[in-house]
Write a protein that holds these residues in place. Structure first.
Motif, PDB file in Angstrom:
ATOM      1  N   GLY A  51       0.809  -1.216   0.000  1.00 55.17           N
ATOM      2  CA  GLY A  51       0.000   0.000   0.000  1.00 55.17           C
ATOM      3  C   GLY A  51       0.840   1.263   0.000  1.00 55.17           C
ATOM      4  N   LEU A  52       1.881   1.283   0.814  1.00 57.29           N
ATOM      5  CA  LEU A  52       2.766   2.449   0.890  1.00 57.29           C
ATOM      6  C   LEU A  52       3.499   2.673  -0.429  1.00 57.29           C
ATOM      7  CD1 LEU A  52       3.947   4.689   2.645  1.00 57.29           C
ATOM      8  CD2 LEU A  52       5.665   3.065   3.434  1.00 57.29           C
ATOM      9  N   GLU A  55       1.101   4.221  -2.915  1.00 58.83           N
ATOM     10  CA  GLU A  55       0.878   5.647  -2.644  1.00 58.83           C
ATOM     11  C   GLU A  55       2.068   6.477  -3.107  1.00 58.83           C
ATOM     12  OE1 GLU A  55      -0.054   6.300   1.470  1.00 58.83           O
ATOM     13  OE2 GLU A  55      -1.643   4.789   1.447  1.00 58.83           O
ATOM     14  N   ALA A  58       2.256   6.740  -6.907  1.00 62.27           N
ATOM     15  CA  ALA A  58       1.195   7.585  -7.477  1.00 62.27           C
ATOM     16  C   ALA A  58       1.654   9.031  -7.618  1.00 62.27           C
ATOM     17  CB  ALA A  58      -0.063   7.506  -6.617  1.00 62.27           C
ATOM     18  N   ASP A  59       2.614   9.444  -6.795  1.00 68.62           N
ATOM     19  CA  ASP A  59       3.118  10.817  -6.822  1.00 68.62           C
ATOM     20  C   ASP A  59       4.342  10.986  -7.715  1.00 68.62           C
ATOM     21  OD1 ASP A  59       1.143  11.592  -5.033  1.00 68.62           O
ATOM     22  OD2 ASP A  59       2.406  11.221  -3.279  1.00 68.62           O
TER      23      ASP A  59
END
Length: 172
Positions: A51-52, A55, A58-59
């Motif tokens: 999950g990390l 995230e 995504a940036d």
């Protein structure tokens, strides 16, 4: 003192499992040249890491072609168990860095055991960690379904749910 490792950059990195569903052991494994490092993880750590990484990615700019060979390499022999793991982005090298710390082992009286303190640093490409994130989610989802009340895994043989004090199985 436990071994420490700095594989920067890795040639290969993956997460994987050994054992049947419900009794699987999870691992983080990285290779640089002839050096293969395998560390034991918990299922929840794999899910949180996936999950990390998602995230973080995504940036960042889009990734290219992902590696497709994500099976663990033999022998699967863990150097030590991961206690904490952190993720960093090295913008200069355009690499994601995973830093794993060995779990703090204590005796029955709570006194830290000598020999712990291993540290592993793995620097990987965005494509490599994207593949790890996707593969990690698949591994976690392939396990036993969670109890709708407590979130603990449901066993085929039954489940003593702490939310019902073990008196009745959860109902859906």
């Amino acid at each position: 003192m436990s071994s420490s490792f700095d594989l920067s950059p890795v040639d290969r990195i993956t997460v994987g499992t050994v054992g049947p569903t419900g009794k699987r052991t999870f691992y983080l494994q990285a290779r640089q040249g002839s050096q293969l490092v395998t560390l034991k993880m918990e299922k929840q750590q794999v899910g949180a890491l996936a999950g990390l990484l998602g995230e973080l990615l995504a940036d960042l700019p889009s990734v290219g072609t992902l590696p497709d060979k994500l099976d663990l390499e033999e022998p699967v022999l863990a150097e030590w168990a991961i206690g904490a793991i952190r993720v960093e982005y090295d913008s200069g090298a355009d690499q994601i860095v995973l830093v794993a710390e060995e779990i703090d082992l204590v005796d029955e009286e709570g006194v830290p055991l000598a020999g712990a303190g291993g540290l592993a640093r793995f620097a990987a490409t965005r494509e490599q960690v994207a593949a790890v994130a996707i593969h990690g989610v698949g591994l976690v989802e392939a396990g036993r379904p969670p109890c709708p009340l407590c979130g603990y895994p449901l066993d085929p043989a039954g489940h003593s749910c702490p939310r019902t004090n073990g008196h009745r199985p959860p109902t859906l």
